[in-house]
Design an enzyme around this catalytic site. Structure first.
Site, short mmCIF file in Angstrom:
data_model
loop_
_atom_site.label_atom_id
_atom_site.label_comp_id
_atom_site.label_asym_id
_atom_site.label_seq_id
_atom_site.Cartn_x
_atom_site.Cartn_y
_atom_site.Cartn_z
N SER A 282 0.64 -1.20 -5.64
CA SER A 282 1.17 -0.06 -4.91
C SER A 282 0.76 -0.11 -3.45
O SER A 282 -0.12 -0.88 -3.06
CB SER A 282 0.64 1.24 -5.52
OG SER A 282 -0.72 1.45 -5.14
N ASP A 283 1.37 0.73 -2.64
CA ASP A 283 0.83 1.00 -1.31
C ASP A 283 -0.31 2.01 -1.49
O ASP A 283 -0.58 2.48 -2.61
CB ASP A 283 1.91 1.54 -0.39
CG ASP A 283 1.65 1.20 1.07
OD1 ASP A 283 0.48 0.95 1.43
OD2 ASP A 283 2.61 1.19 1.87
N ALA A 284 -0.99 2.36 -0.42
CA ALA A 284 -2.19 3.19 -0.51
C ALA A 284 -1.88 4.54 -1.16
O ALA A 284 -0.89 5.20 -0.84
CB ALA A 284 -2.78 3.40 0.88
N PHE A 285 -2.77 4.95 -2.06
CA PHE A 285 -2.55 6.18 -2.81
C PHE A 285 -2.98 7.43 -2.05
O PHE A 285 -2.86 8.54 -2.57
CB PHE A 285 -3.26 6.10 -4.17
CG PHE A 285 -2.35 5.64 -5.27
CD1 PHE A 285 -2.08 6.45 -6.36
CD2 PHE A 285 -1.73 4.41 -5.19
CE1 PHE A 285 -1.21 6.03 -7.36
CE2 PHE A 285 -0.88 3.98 -6.18
CZ PHE A 285 -0.61 4.79 -7.28
#
Length: 562
Positions: A282-285
């Site tokens: 994922s991209d940053a949460f």
């Protein structure tokens, strides 16, 4: 179903992974698919974070941004408490992003190299250099290349991080960077699926939208990711980006669901129609485009895994997210088979990187690392790339190159983003100049140089006639969470037309974003360097005074203000 053929790992590695997984509790599995924030952008590793790493054993962590020596020392401490070595990610988009790594041009800078074969060659070297220097500092996984098409010049995130708006050039150079990284033993990541670069908004603040029709998506954004898959990229990063033409899913407020939480995009399109069989990170949460759809980071972790994410990036609540995943598996909300699948893919990537127990991994010692950083590995190639990327978009008065014999004293006005965004944000995300090599190089030649940072409206006109040339350096570029790429208000007010319209030569340099031409269509010339590094500044000075030609080409279409 467990994934059995990732990246051609051999039967011995497969058996090793299965043996490791047979001994893992659900809690350990949950931690293995979580990426945590380490000492990022020069911050030291704190005791609490090290204790959490020891307790939970997370599978990966996000580093980079500081000095390579600091990262290496930090990774020695971290790996020492881990049963399974951590895979360390970093945004190595222009080579390593350590402040003292080899400074290759940005992606757009390398795309500006006119000869495509030379651009491919130097981009491959940039990837190999990033792999060598990154591994030497304890990093293993580049969250690069960006394969987004910079179709909208107002997009605040892609810009110089993208290879431009020409799909053929994007494909050629992203494949070259993937090859350079992965042949050097570092995982590459194509991002940000289903494709950034079209919106005027920033996924760091909210879910953004790729607006292409299904047909156009497969011909453009989809084609870029398909090419990266064909190039053998090991991992792909979905952005917090929706694509209504590919999925009609919406939340209770009617907002489109981003790829982060959208199985129609990840499973049906990315894995199904595009055929990607690698790892999805994922991209940053902690970004707004993710948090728009959940109440907590822990909830986001469970939703992401259910949708098809394999590793959850930059999770800042490790205990809470581990607990939420365990409870979701125990309740049946998250099928254990899905968690097992994500863990298997994670361990398969580590197998390819030599990070399984029994592989004998260790962080390189200081002398091994110094050999790649002092002197800088492939620095001459970085300089060659810089020289070939410098672009003269126009020079309507024909003043360039300047005659060095007639230039004894100059004024340099540096227009900084920090007027608009604030000093801390500029330092954090890289818009502050690492040095003013532009001035230092001219001083080395014996030219007297005065430098003014953000001169203020009308200030330059008061004494400009004592100079043989006046320079405006614009240090404006993409910046997370700013939500705009427009040059700051004060910077544009600092431009003084009384100076420009005089008989004193005035030269404009866009150190990062090339789109200054749109915002100041009346300026008589513009030089683009696509990056503010030491090499790019020196390359610009040499071109301005005729020591090197302006050989770069714009890798994007310049919009007309008229």
């Amino acid at each position: 179903m467990l994934f059995r053929s990732m990246m051609n790992i051999n039967e011995s590695k497969k058996r090793a992974i299965e043996s490791i997984m047979s001994r893992m509790s659900i809690e350990r599995k949950a931690a293995q698919v979580i990426n945590i924030v380490l000492g990022w952008f020069g911050n030291d590793l704190d005791t609490q974070t090290l204790e959490l790493i020891d307790r939970y054993q997370p599978g990966s962590g996000m580093g980079g941004g500081g000095r390579w020596s600091q990262t290496r020392k930090m990774m020695v401490r971290i790996q020492d408490v881990l049963e399974i070595p951590m895979a360390v990610t970093a945004d190595f988009e222009s080579g390593v992003n350590f402040t003292d790594g080899t400074p290759f041009p940005s992606a757009m800078g390398r795309a500006a190299i006119a000869d495509i074969d030379e651009a491919v060659r130097l981009t491959t070297i940039a990837g190999r250099t990033a792999a060598a220097q990154g591994r030497a500092a304890g990093a293993h996984w580049a969250l690069a290349p960006v394969v987004d098409i910079n179709a909208n010049f107002r997009n605040p995130i892609t810009n110089i991080r993208s290879y431009g708006d020409d799909l053929n050039r994007i494909n050629a150079l992203s494949a070259a960077y993937i090859d350079g990284l992965q042949s050097g033993g570092m995982a590459a990541t194509a991002k940000h699926f289903p494709g950034d670069g079209f919106s005027e908004l920033d996924q760091h603040k909210l879910t953004t939208v790729n607006p292409l029709s299904r047909k156009d998506w497969f011909a453009r954004s989809g084609a870029a990711f398909k090419h990266a898959i064909g190039a053998g990229v090991w991992t792909i990063m979905p952005g917090h980006i929706a694509c209504p033409a590919l999925s009609s899913l919406r939340n209770s407020r009617g907002r489109p669901i981003p790829a982060t939480f959208n199985s129609e995009l990840l499973i049906d399109v990315l894995r199904g129609e595009l055929g990607f069989s690698g790892l999805i990170v994922s991209d940053a949460f902690d970004m707004g485009g993710c948090l728009e759809h959940v109440a907590t980071i822990a909830e986001a972790g469970v939703k992401g895994l259910k949708a098809g994410i394999d590793i959850l990036l930059m999770v800042r609540d490790l205990p809470g997210t581990v607990d939420a995943i365990v409870k979701a598996v125990e309740s049946g909300d998250l099928p254990e088979a899905r968690l097992n699948d994500a863990v298997y893919r994670t361990l398969a990537l580590k197998a390819r990187l030599g990070l399984l127990p029994g592989d004998g991994y260790r962080v390189p010692n200081e002398s091994e690392s110094i050999a790649l950083y002092k002197p800088l590995l492939n620095e001459s190639d970085a300089m060659a790339a810089a020289e070939q990327s410098v672009t003269l978009t126009h020079d309507v008065e024909g003043i360039l190159p300047l005659d060095r014999s007639k230039v004894k004293r100059v004024l340099i006005n540096v227009e900084n983003d920090e007027q608009f965004w604030g000093e801390d944000g500029v330092k954090l995300f890289g818009n502050q100049l690492p040095s003013l090599s532009f001035a230092d190089e001219m001083r080395r030649w014996g030219i007297a140089v005065d430098v003014v940072n953000d001169p203020g409206e009308g200030a330059t006109a008061k004494g400009f006639r004592q100079y043989d040339a006046v320079f405006y350096l614009f240090n404006n570029g993409p910046q997370a969470s700013r939500n705009s790429i427009t040059p700051c208000r004060q910077a544009l007010r600092d431009i003084d037309w009384r100076v420009i319209n005089s008989d004193v030569p005035v030269v404009f340099v866009a150190l990062r974003s090339p789109y200054l031409r749109f915002y100041l269509p009346g300026i008589p010339n513009l030089i683009c360097t696509y990056e503010n590094s030491h090499c790019q500044q020196i390359a610009a000075v040499n071109a301005i005074f005729g020591n090197k030609p302006f050989s770069g080409r714009l890798p994007v279409a310049m919009p007309s203000p008229e």
